[in-house]
Design a protein around this motif. Structure first.
Motif, PDB file in Angstrom:
ATOM      1  N   THR A 136       0.820  -1.215   0.000  1.00  9.86           N
ATOM      2  CA  THR A 136       0.000   0.000   0.000  1.00  9.86           C
ATOM      3  C   THR A 136       0.853   1.264   0.000  1.00  9.86           C
ATOM      4  N   LYS A 137       2.108   1.178   0.454  1.00  7.73           N
ATOM      5  CA  LYS A 137       2.984   2.352   0.515  1.00  7.73           C
ATOM      6  C   LYS A 137       3.783   2.545  -0.771  1.00  7.73           C
ATOM      7  N   GLY A 138       3.757   1.579  -1.649  1.00 15.51           N
ATOM      8  CA  GLY A 138       4.532   1.676  -2.883  1.00 15.51           C
ATOM      9  C   GLY A 138       6.030   1.609  -2.673  1.00 15.51           C
ATOM     10  N   THR A 139       6.473   0.853  -1.666  1.00 15.55           N
ATOM     11  CA  THR A 139       7.895   0.785  -1.343  1.00 15.55           C
ATOM     12  C   THR A 139       8.572  -0.481  -1.858  1.00 15.55           C
ATOM     13  N   VAL A 140       7.787  -1.433  -2.343  1.00 14.68           N
ATOM     14  CA  VAL A 140       8.366  -2.685  -2.840  1.00 14.68           C
ATOM     15  C   VAL A 140       8.963  -2.447  -4.221  1.00 14.68           C
ATOM     16  N   GLU A 141      10.231  -2.841  -4.382  1.00 14.94           N
ATOM     17  CA  GLU A 141      10.924  -2.641  -5.641  1.00 14.94           C
ATOM     18  C   GLU A 141      11.235  -3.981  -6.301  1.00 14.94           C
ATOM     19  N   ALA A 142      11.732  -3.884  -7.530  1.00 11.24           N
ATOM     20  CA  ALA A 142      11.953  -5.091  -8.327  1.00 11.24           C
ATOM     21  C   ALA A 142      12.984  -6.019  -7.693  1.00 11.24           C
TER      22      ALA A 142
ATOM     23  N   ASN B 191      10.805 -17.267   5.585  1.00 11.42           N
ATOM     24  CA  ASN B 191      10.663 -16.724   6.945  1.00 11.42           C
ATOM     25  C   ASN B 191      11.935 -16.806   7.766  1.00 11.42           C
ATOM     26  N   ILE B 192      13.062 -17.120   7.155  1.00 12.40           N
ATOM     27  CA  ILE B 192      14.304 -17.170   7.928  1.00 12.40           C
ATOM     28  C   ILE B 192      14.659 -15.767   8.417  1.00 12.40           C
ATOM     29  N   PRO B 193      15.394 -15.650   9.527  1.00 14.68           N
ATOM     30  CA  PRO B 193      15.764 -14.319  10.039  1.00 14.68           C
ATOM     31  C   PRO B 193      16.543 -13.523   8.994  1.00 14.68           C
ATOM     32  N   GLY B 194      16.097 -12.295   8.760  1.00 17.93           N
ATOM     33  CA  GLY B 194      16.736 -11.452   7.766  1.00 17.93           C
ATOM     34  C   GLY B 194      16.396 -11.822   6.339  1.00 17.93           C
ATOM     35  N   GLY B 195      15.386 -12.696   6.158  1.00 13.94           N
ATOM     36  CA  GLY B 195      15.017 -13.160   4.834  1.00 13.94           C
ATOM     37  C   GLY B 195      13.997 -12.271   4.155  1.00 13.94           C
ATOM     38  N   VAL B 196      13.273 -12.887   3.205  1.00 12.10           N
ATOM     39  CA  VAL B 196      12.364 -12.130   2.346  1.00 12.10           C
ATOM     40  C   VAL B 196      11.253 -11.469   3.144  1.00 12.10           C
ATOM     41  N   VAL B 197      10.592 -12.219   4.013  1.00 10.93           N
ATOM     42  CA  VAL B 197       9.438 -11.680   4.737  1.00 10.93           C
ATOM     43  C   VAL B 197       9.854 -10.514   5.627  1.00 10.93           C
ATOM     44  N   GLN B 198      10.928 -10.669   6.383  1.00  8.79           N
ATOM     45  CA  GLN B 198      11.372  -9.594   7.273  1.00  8.79           C
ATOM     46  C   GLN B 198      11.798  -8.358   6.475  1.00  8.79           C
ATOM     47  N   THR B 199      12.456  -8.563   5.341  1.00  9.80           N
ATOM     48  CA  THR B 199      12.876  -7.423   4.524  1.00  9.80           C
ATOM     49  C   THR B 199      11.679  -6.652   4.000  1.00  9.80           C
TER      50      THR B 199
ATOM     51  N   GLU C 106       8.622  -6.622   5.287  1.00 11.89           N
ATOM     52  CA  GLU C 106       7.901  -6.009   6.399  1.00 11.89           C
ATOM     53  C   GLU C 106       8.591  -4.734   6.869  1.00 11.89           C
ATOM     54  N   LYS C 107       9.915  -4.668   6.745  1.00 13.12           N
ATOM     55  CA  LYS C 107      10.610  -3.432   7.088  1.00 13.12           C
ATOM     56  C   LYS C 107      10.218  -2.300   6.145  1.00 13.12           C
ATOM     57  N   GLU C 108       9.811  -2.652   4.936  1.00 16.91           N
ATOM     58  CA  GLU C 108       9.349  -1.655   3.969  1.00 16.91           C
ATOM     59  C   GLU C 108       7.850  -1.405   4.093  1.00 16.91           C
ATOM     60  N   GLN C 109       7.250  -1.853   5.209  1.00 15.38           N
ATOM     61  CA  GLN C 109       5.829  -1.652   5.513  1.00 15.38           C
ATOM     62  C   GLN C 109       4.923  -2.391   4.517  1.00 15.38           C
ATOM     63  N   ALA C 110       5.410  -3.475   3.961  1.00 14.99           N
ATOM     64  CA  ALA C 110       4.587  -4.337   3.115  1.00 14.99           C
ATOM     65  C   ALA C 110       4.060  -5.499   3.947  1.00 14.99           C
ATOM     66  N   THR C 111       2.954  -6.060   3.528  1.00 16.63           N
ATOM     67  CA  THR C 111       2.334  -7.190   4.229  1.00 16.63           C
ATOM     68  C   THR C 111       2.499  -8.445   3.377  1.00 16.63           C
ATOM     69  N   VAL C 112       3.020  -9.502   3.983  1.00 16.91           N
ATOM     70  CA  VAL C 112       3.286 -10.742   3.263  1.00 16.91           C
ATOM     71  C   VAL C 112       2.439 -11.857   3.865  1.00 16.91           C
ATOM     72  N   THR C 113       1.731 -12.567   3.010  1.00 24.06           N
ATOM     73  CA  THR C 113       0.912 -13.693   3.427  1.00 24.06           C
ATOM     74  C   THR C 113       1.350 -14.930   2.652  1.00 24.06           C
ATOM     75  N   VAL C 114       1.595 -16.025   3.373  1.00 26.54           N
ATOM     76  CA  VAL C 114       2.027 -17.284   2.760  1.00 26.54           C
ATOM     77  C   VAL C 114       1.002 -18.359   3.108  1.00 26.54           C
ATOM     78  N   GLU C 115       0.452 -18.995   2.079  1.00 25.23           N
ATOM     79  CA  GLU C 115      -0.554 -20.043   2.275  1.00 25.23           C
ATOM     80  C   GLU C 115      -0.096 -21.326   1.597  1.00 25.23           C
ATOM     81  N   ARG C 116      -0.162 -22.418   2.325  1.00 21.88           N
ATOM     82  CA  ARG C 116       0.172 -23.722   1.758  1.00 21.88           C
ATOM     83  C   ARG C 116      -1.062 -24.309   1.074  1.00 21.88           C
TER      84      ARG C 116
END
Length: 279
Positions: free
Chosen positions: A165-171, A236-244, A246-256
């Motif tokens: 929603t913040k437009g902070t996710v980049e390529a 979800n590893i520490p310092g991985g994709v999800v944490q990175t 979320e630091k950019e104020q993006a919301t990540v949802t993972v469904e199996r």
């Protein structure tokens, strides 16, 4: 004795120099035999010889080389410390998850090795080697078609949804997610209806992302086929994709899911110059 007789003796005494008075130093003192130079003591002459330093060109080159070596070692130690800091600060459950992921990757490589050995044994022991080779060729063609994106695929996997929603996710952040999924064993991926293959490239484009020249907008939806137990922990590893993200104020949802359909196709491309060596 007359005054005339005493005159030569007095004249001789007047011609001789006066006696030099003895040094106040005690007899036999070695310091008494060391005359001072220019009024400087031994310690002052030593300091004068040491400072200012007199450097030759060779000494200067050696000093510069030693400085460069020391600086390089300091940078290397600092780099290693930074790379290990994330693991030092990780919780016990995070470390266990990282170890599990490494074990899973090792197991996948071992399974792949056993599968190749099985194919080799079947080909060597089959009574009709030509038919067995044809079957393996068709199976290999199907697998390569999935990897090349020319055929649809389905199977277990995960769905990853990234709300921006913040437009902070980049390529580059989406590219990191794709690479992490591939490393975790993803066999087929599509993002917002665009099939991801080996030659896929991502670029920023007007507050959105372009995948192989196709502009996509948030939310970014990844459909990934692979082993869910490996794919989700990898994100979800520490310092991985999800944490990175979320630091950019993006919301990540993972469904199996037990069934993921990847049906976006790529046109088969015929190489301009490469040909099969068997032809």
């Amino acid at each position: 004795m007359s005054d005339h007789e005493e005159q030569p003796a007095n004249r001789l005494r007047e011609e001789l120099p006066d006696e030099v008075p003895p040094s106040p130093s005690a007899p036999g003192d070695p310091q008494a035999a060391r005359p001072e130079r220019n009024g400087l003591t031994g310690r002052q002459r030593l300091l004068k010889g040491l400072w200012p330093p007199r450097l030759t060109r060779a000494q200067l080159i050696v000093a510069l080389l030693l400085f460069g070596l020391g600086f390089g070692l300091a940078v290397q130690v600092a780099s290693n410390s930074d790379s290990d800091s994330a693991l030092r600060g990780a919780r016990q459950e995070d470390l266990v998850r990282i170890l599990d992921e490494l074990d899973d990757r090792t197991q996948r490589l071992e399974d792949e090795k056993q599968g190749l050995e099985k194919q080799r044994d079947e080909l060597e022991n089959s009574s009709d080697q030509a038919e067995e080779a044809r079957k393996q060729t068709l199976e290999k063609e199907r697998q390569l078609g999935i990897l090349a994106g020319t055929v649809a695929a389905q199977g277990p996997g995960i769905t990853v949804t990234i709300e921006d929603t913040k437009g902070t996710v980049e390529a580059d952040m989406l590219l990191d997610a794709i690479q992490e999924l591939r490393a975790a064993g993803a066999e087929a991926i599509q993002v917002n209806g665009v099939r991801v293959v080996a030659g896929t490239y991502l670029a920023d484009a007007d507050n959105s992302v372009s995948v192989d020249g196709n502009k996509i907008n948030a939310p970014y939806r990844f459909q990934v086929i692979g082993k869910p137990q490996d794919l989700e922990p990898a994100l979800n590893i520490p310092g991985g994709v999800v944490q990175t993200l979320e630091k950019e104020q993006a919301t990540v949802t993972v469904e199996r899911s037990s069934k993921i359909v990847v049906d976006a196709l790529r046109a088969a491309e015929r190489p301009d110059y490469a040909r099969s060596s068997s032809q």
